[in-house]
Design an enzyme around this catalytic site. Structure first.
Site, PDB file in Angstrom:
ATOM      1  N   GLU A 178       0.901  -1.166   0.078  1.00 29.55           N
ATOM      2  CA  GLU A 178       0.070  -0.048   0.104  1.00 29.55           C
ATOM      3  C   GLU A 178       0.980   1.165  -0.079  1.00 29.55           C
ATOM      4  O   GLU A 178       0.579   2.381   0.766  1.00 29.55           O
ATOM      5  CB  GLU A 178      -0.837  -0.220   1.268  1.00 29.55           C
ATOM      6  N   ARG A 193      -6.449 -11.248  -5.075  1.00 32.16           N
ATOM      7  CA  ARG A 193      -5.756 -10.396  -3.925  1.00 32.16           C
ATOM      8  C   ARG A 193      -5.368 -11.684  -2.856  1.00 32.16           C
ATOM      9  O   ARG A 193      -4.382 -11.533  -1.995  1.00 32.16           O
ATOM     10  CB  ARG A 193      -6.457  -9.402  -3.354  1.00 32.16           C
ATOM     11  N   ASP A 227      -8.970  -8.762   4.387  1.00 34.36           N
ATOM     12  CA  ASP A 227      -8.466  -7.644   5.391  1.00 34.36           C
ATOM     13  C   ASP A 227      -9.519  -7.581   6.434  1.00 34.36           C
ATOM     14  O   ASP A 227     -10.389  -6.706   6.440  1.00 34.36           O
ATOM     15  CB  ASP A 227      -8.424  -6.268   4.698  1.00 34.36           C
ATOM     16  N   GLU A 253     -12.919  -1.800  12.179  1.00 34.11           N
ATOM     17  CA  GLU A 253     -12.739  -1.161  10.855  1.00 34.11           C
ATOM     18  C   GLU A 253     -14.008  -1.704  10.078  1.00 34.11           C
ATOM     19  O   GLU A 253     -14.551  -0.843   9.269  1.00 34.11           O
ATOM     20  CB  GLU A 253     -11.498  -1.355  10.327  1.00 34.11           C
TER      21      GLU A 253
END
Lengths: 738, 738
Positions: free
Chosen positions: A324, A369, A398, A426
């Site tokens: 990232e 991914r 994630d 999150e």
């Protein structure tokens, strides 16, 4: 005074027991509601130490008639102080200190080195290591006593907290015979805190680290942070965001880091830092950060030496590299191992470690991914220094509400792997949704990788036992992305504290029961009243499945609003990377939905052990919770319930909302058993959760319908607004954005 | 129980006085330190209501034997609740409620409308207006009573807080005859809070407005905010930064604003918003924000109507326009009056106001910054609608430790001017320097503009009395840039709370004594022990001059670090605007220092009334504290002390540091009289202040020496480091940056 008497009175042989009298007055005063009521604002977390009901307290007092606990070291002092604080709160008064056992019911705490009494007991402390402890009912000089014994002050501290927990949860204190040894060596928090005090993915206010006033002002809150962590066995904390800022390695900040380390040290907590890989360039004035360049290696060595001059027991570095946009070894054509090993060599002479994150995905490679971390790291298995751990998220995408375990677990038998869980919510509703994550952590830890046959659980991977033949006495550990901020209640909501708590308890014992942990937490944080405990625990254990249902049922994942990750966004498309969109992950069309990770698709299943791959890869055998994670499935596919997939999805979303309604009703019924302050806040948050669960359901269904052209099955309320309404909602200042 | 008896016992004629017994047990328990000691973390501000010492408490109880206070409206309920809370804390138990006076020592609170007893007293409430009140010892039905009476619930609320203050400061309660009427109508806080919760120039944590969870979750803290403000008569709050974000005017945020307004309303506090002048373009879809364009006028009218549907008593708008990059009417060739009047017309039908800030300076005009606001606004005098106030900072530059009063005061006889003070210590040491701003506020308010002869004080300008001939019954008001944030102690430090307190007290009565206010605050917040009060008040009243000395002595100004404004930066030069540098303001050279604002320089003095201009403009008459504000002065200039200017500067800087050392020593001596928790924090902050005062002195002197080439006079320690060291210091994350 009425109610104060019984067995204890007989013991007050030596004149007037004024401590008992004071305790009595204090309990009476508490009962009368004197002075300001003790605010229940959540600040004290699960260490509230409220007065125990009189009859029980009297019984307990018989097991704490005097306290033998040294204070010769900071950790001993912290231990003694906690026991005094806890017993004063729970029993009305702290027991008098003593050097020797002179009464029945003495509490003896320490190590053979700190306590002659303990030394004399010659307890079987082998195998306890530095952090383990015993709690045992013994006889000393003909008197009954409870001993909390360890080899090291740290173990005694943990044992003391455990002893207090017994009272907090109303366990019997007679005939104790407990033995605890932590299964993992490194049990750390990862704070995604930036130097400007913004917390990435933080929903509990700003960072608690007041860098501007450090090192000269050390907020007393830091001590309470250390106490809370010590009470659940957390022994390390990474202070700064994995999206790291090199400035933290500069002298001005190292002074501040040192100040924090000094506060935490007596509580057995070591400080770590996220290291920015390009620091040699950014703060070192070098032209490169190539890990094989001797100047770079020398720079890191000198930097490590400098850090250890400030913090002699500095834990080491956490690194996010080549992920990232973060700099890393691949910027120089080097491998993750090259980068990790360079840092490892710099800290090794000081006993430090490197935790190198496996959360990577290529700029270029358009592969699934879910496959990328495995593809990058498995070839490096065995190539890391012994003081390197590869830190792996629980799942391959994630931190979604549900993910199958990460395929790296079991696939790197020559490399110590560290589990990374996310405690902050999150993708699970921020601070307002009541979601107990214990079951999520537990599910991953108990997942069977089958890497070496049945029983090759993830827990056994990370505790080093599964690969004992290829890894001798490896580092072991767990990391949790903290949900801690400056909010008064630390975690953004009362129930979010339970996730911090459960994380610590599972890091200590990865096979613990999340339900039992929830019960402990409820008793310590709220109430032991059985009319409260059972329903509250029930709410908690059901909550994870509820959020899976209303956000991402049946294996769906990564469908949230872009950027801030707040609210539903299954339509999210476009932008710089396909795998940052929602459409990439659900692949919904007129005919079906789901990501084909079987052999006919990306074949991500092949990264698992064959037995697991066979199960996940077969649409007839894959567990339904993972259906759409591994398969692209027609809307008409017949589910085990008999419903079609489409109908099942609608059912699940709706069920999720209904589950929240049930939680609200359950919580309403618990009002008589809990303080009004916290009841009101939890109730208000549950109302928000219901609104948002409904929103997730409605927006998601509106979107799926726009693709599959299907009506809702009969009996299900349609979304009240058109799809474009949901798509139009914007939240420019939703908290925690990266 | 010992100590509980005396006069009160005789009154318990009607059987066992169990309330007294409970009160006694509570006080005994407090004395024994039962349970968790009440944390002294500053959260309760000056409303701590700690138990009064026994003998005194007994005396006071005779004046609160019963409480007559209605609860028919939210404000009445808030009033009653506050009295009960306060009296319970101070006296051990709240007095029983009663409908009629049946005992000596009754406390009667309310209005003629809310209280038949008060109606029957036929008190002289004329002239009290809506917010004024009386507190008087009376006789009702042959019994002694204390009455707190007003025309309106709001006045009764303020009176109730005043009554509690009497106890908190140990004033006698017999023969009371107090009458209070606020001198200014609008007494508001300005929060420079952004929607992302960053507080511009905030040093007390993030914004307390949790926008994300509003409107569904209203943090109980908002009630305590309202109570604190009501206790000092603050009746309005502007929620958002003057560097405004138009989003606050959108429906999503108006719902949240409404929720806050609903919390504040019972406490007499109205909500205002900072309005972004370009909102018609940014959120309205219009192509212009020209205040004379009918579409723009219509948009604002509709927007105002919408706001008032959410908040029927919305106060109005605060506007920063054509200043520091903010949009405004001048973008369209219109005047400040055009812009203000358009907004005024939009809110006038609803009773709203516009507070239009005069803090402007031109992009282009290179004239003395100190002259620009006057130059722009004086020509507009009398051109504003009656519901517009022009909001003027206390001085012409920007909230420096000392500024002469703003030349606009007295220069706009046809326009209501609103004072703007800064409570947050942007230029005064952030949260760690102990600086009591009461003297700063007072100095400005008592300054004599001489606009209409002697006695034309700034206070008389802003209370409307000076220009009564040209302004009939104008709006009057004061604004304070808040120092409030999410920190537990609200203001960043314990002593910073005093600035919030003093601001409120001075907004109520601009002629109050800042020293008397400090004493009230010390007694309420810390202790009434005379061994504490006098030294603490002494520290406070000396502190402002100390910071002037160590930062900006003798009229120097604007010498701080660039951007964040942290620490010294007299060398700051370059960048986009000369008047954003330090060199612009000090103009130091080898021969002298200071800004010539006399007739031989920028002639800014001419903006003052002739008598004042003559004094400021004459180097022989200008008060020395303003010397370098108005004159460029040779280093050898002989000061009144006999020293040269250079020597005097060195002396002042050094004296400032010495003053902080004295404050530290004084505070150390006060340890026995204050709780350890707050003593420790204040002591730690004073240590930081001494370090930073020394830094200011050393860096400043090193810099002046680099220009004037002079040695320090004998006996003064030179800066320990070279100038380049001080110039090299960087603080990329100093808090509060704009």
């Amino acid at each position: 005074m009425k109610g104060i008497g019984g067995p204890g009175a007989a013991r007050a042989r030596k004149g007037f027991d004024w401590r008992r009298a004071v305790a009595g007055i204090c309990l009476l005063a508490a009962a009368l509601g004197c002075g300001a009521a003790q605010a229940e604002d959540g600040y004290e977390l699960w260490l509230r130490y409220r007065p125990i009901e009189a009859a029980r307290a009297d019984g307990y007092r018989a097991f704490a008639t005097q306290l033998l606990a040294g204070a010769a070291t900071p950790t001993q002092a912290a231990t003694r102080e906690e026991l005094q604080r806890g017993l004063r709160g729970l029993l009305g008064a702290a027991p008098p200190l003593a050097e020797r056992v002179t009464r029945d019911g003495a509490l003896v705490v320490g190590t053979p080195a700190s306590s002659p009494t303990i030394a004399g007991l010659r307890l079987d402390t082998e195998g306890l290591g530095r952090e383990g402890y015993l709690i045992r009912s013994v006889v000393v000089d003909g008197r009954k006593a409870t001993v909390v014994a360890a080899n090291d002050d740290a173990g005694a501290l943990y044992g003391a907290f455990h002893f207090l927990r017994l009272l907090q949860t109303r366990q019997p204190l007679d005939r104790l015979d407990l033995r605890e040894v932590p299964r993992l060596k490194l049990r750390v928090l990862n704070h995604w805190d930036n130097l400007d005090r913004h917390v990435e993915r933080g929903y509990a206010g700003e960072s608690i680290w007041d860098w501007h006033k450090l090192p000269d002002w050390r907020d007393p809150r830091y001590v309470d942070y250390a106490r809370a962590n010590a009470s659940i066995g957390i022994n390390g904390t990474v202070l700064n965001n994995v999206n790291s800022n090199a400035l933290i390695l500069t002298p001005m900040y190292l002074e501040k880091v040192k100040a924090l380390a000094d506060v935490f040290r007596p509580y057995g907590i070591r400080v770590y830092l996220s290291a920015r890989f390009s620091a040699p360039r950014e703060i070192g004035g070098l032209g490169t950060a190539d890990p094989l360049d001797p100047r770079v290696r020398a720079w890191w060595k000198a930097k490590a030496d400098e850090i250890y001059r400030h913090v002699p027991d500095f834990g080491g570095f956490l690194v996010k590299a080549n992920s990232e946009g973060q700099p890393g070894p691949q910027d120089y054509g080097r491998s993750h191992a090259d980068g990790a090993n360079m840092l490892a060599d710099a800290v090794a002479p000081h006993g430090g470690v490197v935790m190198w994150r496996a959360f990577v995905y290529s700029h270029e490679t358009p592969d699934d991914r879910a496959k990328q971390a495995y593809a990058e790291f498995v070839p490096l298995d065995g190539r890391f220094r012994p003081n390197v751990m590869v830190q792996v998220k629980n799942g391959a995408i994630d931190f979604q509400p549900r993910e199958p375990f990460h395929p790296l677990f079991g696939a790197m038998p020559k490399t110590p792997l560290m589990m990374e869980f996310q405690i902050t919510k999150e993708y699970l509703g921020f601070a307002t949704h009541l979601v107990y994550l214990g079951p999520l952590f537990e599910e991953t830890l108990r997942a069977d990788t089958k890497a070496k046959g049945e029983g090759s659980t993830v827990a056994r991977v990370i505790d080093g036992s599964l690969h004992a033949d290829t890894l001798q006495d490896p580092l072991t550990g767990m990391a949790g992305v903290a949900n801690i901020g400056a909010d008064r209640n630390w975690s953004g909501s009362h129930f979010d504290q339970a996730n911090w708590y459960a994380y610590g308890r599972l890091a200590w014992n990865p096979d613990a029961s999340s339900k039992a942990i929830a019960e402990d937490w409820v008793r310590m944080t709220f109430s032991n009243d059985p009319r409260f405990v059972a329903p509250a625990v029930g709410m908690m254990v059901a909550s994870r499945e509820a959020v899976v249902d209303y956000m991402t049922p049946l294996g769906l994942h990564h469908l949230m609003g872009r950027g801030h990750h707040y609210g539903p966004g299954p339509w999210v498309d476009g932008g710089p990377r396909a795998d940052w969109t929602s459409v990439y992950y659900h692949r919904a069309t007129r005919e079906g939905i789901g990501f084909d990770r079987s052999a006919s698709g990306s074949n991500a299943v092949a990264q698992y052990a064959p037995a697991v791959a066979a199960e996940f890869g077969d649409i007839a055998r894959v567990p339904e919770p993972f259906l759409l994670w591994f398969h692209h499935v027609p809307w008409d596919h017949r589910m085990r319930s008999g419903r079609t997939l489409w109908h099942e999805l609608v059912h699940r979303y709706t069920r999720g909302v209904d589950e929240v309604k049930k939680m609200r009703a359950a919580w309403d019924g618990l009002a008589p058993y809990v303080d009004a302050e916290r009841h009101r806040q939890v109730a208000a948050f549950l109302a928000i959760q219901e609104k948002e669960a409904q929103w997730w359901r409605d927006a998601s269904l509106a979107y799926w319908q726009s693709l599959n052209g299907r009506a809702l099955p009969p009996g299900y309320a349609p979304p009240p607004k058109p799809l474009r309404y949901y798509q139009s909602l914007e939240f420019p200042y939703a908290p925690g954005n990266g």
